[in-house]
Design an enzyme around this catalytic site. Structure first.
Site, PDB file in Angstrom:
ATOM      1  N   GLY A   1       2.538  -1.264   4.267  1.00 58.11           N
ATOM      2  CA  GLY A   1       2.667   0.149   3.951  1.00 58.11           C
ATOM      3  C   GLY A   1       4.124   0.557   3.803  1.00 58.11           C
ATOM      4  O   GLY A   1       4.737   0.368   2.756  1.00 58.11           O
ATOM      5  N   GLY A   2       4.697   1.085   4.893  1.00 61.97           N
ATOM      6  CA  GLY A   2       6.050   1.634   4.860  1.00 61.97           C
ATOM      7  C   GLY A   2       7.087   0.748   4.175  1.00 61.97           C
ATOM      8  O   GLY A   2       7.874   1.215   3.343  1.00 61.97           O
TER       9      GLY A   2
ATOM     10  N   HIS B   1      -9.724   1.175   4.398  1.00 60.31           N
ATOM     11  CA  HIS B   1      -8.473   1.324   5.154  1.00 60.31           C
ATOM     12  C   HIS B   1      -8.728   2.239   6.353  1.00 60.31           C
ATOM     13  O   HIS B   1      -9.513   3.187   6.270  1.00 60.31           O
ATOM     14  CB  HIS B   1      -7.388   1.908   4.255  1.00 60.31           C
ATOM     15  CG  HIS B   1      -6.046   1.885   4.888  1.00 60.31           C
ATOM     16  ND1 HIS B   1      -5.653   2.846   5.801  1.00 60.31           N
ATOM     17  CD2 HIS B   1      -5.026   1.002   4.795  1.00 60.31           C
ATOM     18  CE1 HIS B   1      -4.428   2.552   6.221  1.00 60.31           C
ATOM     19  NE2 HIS B   1      -4.029   1.436   5.630  1.00 60.31           N
TER      20      HIS B   1
ATOM     21  N   SER C   1       2.803  -2.516  10.211  1.00 56.12           N
ATOM     22  CA  SER C   1       4.246  -2.596  10.446  1.00 56.12           C
ATOM     23  C   SER C   1       4.868  -3.951  10.071  1.00 56.12           C
ATOM     24  O   SER C   1       5.791  -4.426  10.737  1.00 56.12           O
ATOM     25  CB  SER C   1       4.575  -2.225  11.896  1.00 56.12           C
ATOM     26  OG  SER C   1       4.162  -0.891  12.160  1.00 56.12           O
TER      27      SER C   1
ATOM     28  N   GLY D   1       1.889   1.931  10.719  1.00 55.15           N
ATOM     29  CA  GLY D   1       2.839   3.033  10.634  1.00 55.15           C
ATOM     30  C   GLY D   1       3.508   3.364  11.958  1.00 55.15           C
ATOM     31  O   GLY D   1       4.152   4.401  12.088  1.00 55.15           O
TER      32      GLY D   1
ATOM     33  N   ASN E   1       0.869  -1.175   0.000  1.00 50.66           N
ATOM     34  CA  ASN E   1       0.000   0.000   0.000  1.00 50.66           C
ATOM     35  C   ASN E   1       0.911   1.232   0.000  1.00 50.66           C
ATOM     36  O   ASN E   1       1.461   1.590   1.022  1.00 50.66           O
ATOM     37  CB  ASN E   1      -0.888  -0.030   1.244  1.00 50.66           C
ATOM     38  CG  ASN E   1      -1.775   1.193   1.359  1.00 50.66           C
ATOM     39  OD1 ASN E   1      -1.841   2.008   0.450  1.00 50.66           O
ATOM     40  ND2 ASN E   1      -2.463   1.307   2.485  1.00 50.66           N
ATOM     41  N   TRP E   2       1.041   1.832  -1.183  1.00 58.59           N
ATOM     42  CA  TRP E   2       1.987   2.954  -1.308  1.00 58.59           C
ATOM     43  C   TRP E   2       1.423   4.239  -0.701  1.00 58.59           C
ATOM     44  O   TRP E   2       2.143   5.220  -0.573  1.00 58.59           O
ATOM     45  CB  TRP E   2       2.339   3.177  -2.783  1.00 58.59           C
ATOM     46  CG  TRP E   2       3.146   2.069  -3.405  1.00 58.59           C
ATOM     47  CD1 TRP E   2       3.407   0.834  -2.872  1.00 58.59           C
ATOM     48  CD2 TRP E   2       3.804   2.104  -4.676  1.00 58.59           C
ATOM     49  NE1 TRP E   2       4.183   0.090  -3.732  1.00 58.59           N
ATOM     50  CE2 TRP E   2       4.439   0.849  -4.858  1.00 58.59           C
ATOM     51  CE3 TRP E   2       3.919   3.054  -5.682  1.00 58.59           C
ATOM     52  CZ2 TRP E   2       5.167   0.544  -6.006  1.00 58.59           C
ATOM     53  CZ3 TRP E   2       4.640   2.748  -6.827  1.00 58.59           C
ATOM     54  CH2 TRP E   2       5.269   1.506  -6.981  1.00 58.59           C
ATOM     55  N   LYS E   3       0.127   4.227  -0.393  1.00 55.94           N
ATOM     56  CA  LYS E   3      -0.525   5.428   0.153  1.00 55.94           C
ATOM     57  C   LYS E   3      -0.231   6.631  -0.749  1.00 55.94           C
ATOM     58  O   LYS E   3      -0.144   6.470  -1.956  1.00 55.94           O
ATOM     59  CB  LYS E   3      -0.100   5.657   1.614  1.00 55.94           C
ATOM     60  CG  LYS E   3      -0.314   4.392   2.448  1.00 55.94           C
ATOM     61  CD  LYS E   3      -0.190   4.584   3.928  1.00 55.94           C
ATOM     62  CE  LYS E   3      -0.364   3.240   4.628  1.00 55.94           C
ATOM     63  NZ  LYS E   3      -0.359   3.354   6.084  1.00 55.94           N
TER      64      LYS E   3
ATOM     65  N   GLU F   1      -7.172   4.618   7.542  1.00 59.51           N
ATOM     66  CA  GLU F   1      -6.969   6.056   7.263  1.00 59.51           C
ATOM     67  C   GLU F   1      -8.194   6.654   6.569  1.00 59.51           C
ATOM     68  O   GLU F   1      -8.537   7.814   6.788  1.00 59.51           O
ATOM     69  CB  GLU F   1      -5.688   6.247   6.441  1.00 59.51           C
ATOM     70  CG  GLU F   1      -4.450   6.000   7.298  1.00 59.51           C
ATOM     71  CD  GLU F   1      -3.246   5.448   6.557  1.00 59.51           C
ATOM     72  OE1 GLU F   1      -3.198   5.517   5.310  1.00 59.51           O
ATOM     73  OE2 GLU F   1      -2.341   4.915   7.231  1.00 59.51           O
TER      74      GLU F   1
ATOM     75  N   GLU G   1      -6.029  -5.167  10.006  1.00 61.05           N
ATOM     76  CA  GLU G   1      -4.973  -4.195  10.297  1.00 61.05           C
ATOM     77  C   GLU G   1      -5.287  -3.472  11.608  1.00 61.05           C
ATOM     78  O   GLU G   1      -6.030  -2.485  11.606  1.00 61.05           O
ATOM     79  CB  GLU G   1      -4.889  -3.152   9.178  1.00 61.05           C
ATOM     80  CG  GLU G   1      -4.578  -3.729   7.808  1.00 61.05           C
ATOM     81  CD  GLU G   1      -3.945  -2.682   6.903  1.00 61.05           C
ATOM     82  OE1 GLU G   1      -2.799  -2.895   6.498  1.00 61.05           O
ATOM     83  OE2 GLU G   1      -4.561  -1.650   6.637  1.00 61.05           O
TER      84      GLU G   1
HETATM   85  P1  PGA Z   1       2.398  -0.015   7.652  1.00 63.90           P
HETATM   86  O1  PGA Z   1       0.992   0.275   6.916  1.00 63.90           O
HETATM   87  O2  PGA Z   1       2.926  -1.291   7.049  1.00 63.90           O
HETATM   88  O3  PGA Z   1       3.257   1.177   7.306  1.00 63.90           O
HETATM   89  O4  PGA Z   1       2.120  -0.142   9.086  1.00 63.90           O
HETATM   90  C1  PGA Z   1       0.095  -0.766   6.651  1.00 63.90           C
HETATM   91  C2  PGA Z   1      -1.136  -0.215   6.007  1.00 63.90           C
HETATM   92  O5  PGA Z   1      -1.533   0.914   6.359  1.00 63.90           O
HETATM   93  O6  PGA Z   1      -1.751  -0.862   5.140  1.00 63.90           O
END
Ligand code: PGA
Length: 253
Positions: free
Chosen positions: A237-238, A98, A216, A176, A9-11, A100, A170
């Protein structure tokens, strides 16, 4: 047996040039170094869906996914992107719900049920996210909340349709933050979700649905998380923004 899936997930990150470089580095590493039968999905920002998809060409192992879509079919919704548009680009996957989106854009269960329906109507595979905030985990309400999230947005689907969904668990406190759920915490919740699916749709349907862990995930913890019997891969994500790190995560699947 369920196939392992690792979705990045590149956001809202990267320029087009950086995105092209990242995708090509990972593609090279996946071809050369990562063996086995794992499906990889790059969930990239909307403007990069087509260029990255074209860059991937007919790569059987890697596809693109969107990070959201509108609940509306079409019309006067400035700034929105429809499921039909994504389909017309040849995008197979879309992340929905998600945390967010839930937190910053007020997406709730009813809206996500609509988004799920419209994505499915246009032949997209939703990657439906669920997960509890820290205070809910601390008060021991996490299982009830996650069951409710799944139920309220997905349980109107019939058995043949819910099989088309990918679920991503998640925990919000792990996204994050560098704080990952332990393999045991992930496995326990995935088992709860699968049991809940089985209670409504039967064990065979529940066993066919991929449940990814997100929060994470990185090169150091992926292998242990993905080894859990009910963890069918990850939503990352990251660590998906760094080619070598993400290749290591894929190798863990
Ligand atoms: P993260 O993000 O791996 O940076 O914790 C995961 C996500 O939001 O899908």
């Amino acid at each position: 047996m369920r196939q392992k899936i690792v979705a990045g997930n590149w956001k809202m990150n990267k320029t087009l040039e950086e995105a092209n470089i990242l995708a090509s580095e990972i593609t090279g590493m996946v071809a050369d170094e990562v063996k086995g039968d794992v499906k990889v999905i790059f969930c990239v920002p909307f403007p990069y869906l087509l260029p990255i998809k074209n860059q991937l060409g007919n790569n059987a192992r890697i596809s693109v996914g969107a990070q959201n879509c509108s609940e509306h079919e079409s019309g006067a919704y400035t700034g929105e992107t429809s499921a039909a548009m994504l389909k017309s680009l040849g995008v197979p996957y879309v992340i929905l719900g998600h945390s967010e989106r839930r937190q910053y854009f007020g997406e709730d269960a009813a809206l996500l049920a609509k988004k799920t329906d419209i994505a499915l109507k246009h032949g997209l595979t939703p990657i439906f996210c669920c997960g509890e905030p820290l205070e809910v985990r601390e008060s021991n309400g996490h299982e009830a909340l996650v069951k409710k999230q799944v139920e309220e947005s997905l349980f109107h689907l019939d058995a043949d349709t819910i099989k088309k969904i990918i679920i991503a668990y998640e925990p919000v406190w792990a996204i994050g933050t560098g704080k990952t759920a332990s393999a045991q915490q992930a496995q326990d919740m995935h088992a709860v979700i699968r049991k809940h699916l089985a209670s409504k749709y039967g064990q065979a349907v529940a066993d066919s649905i991929a449940i990814l862990y997100g929060g994470s995930v990185n090169a150091a913890n992926a292998k242990e998380l993905f080894a859990c019997p009910d963890v069918d891969g990850g939503l990352v994500g990251g660590a998906s923004l760094k080619s070598r790190e993400f290749a290591e995560v894929i190798k863990g699947a």
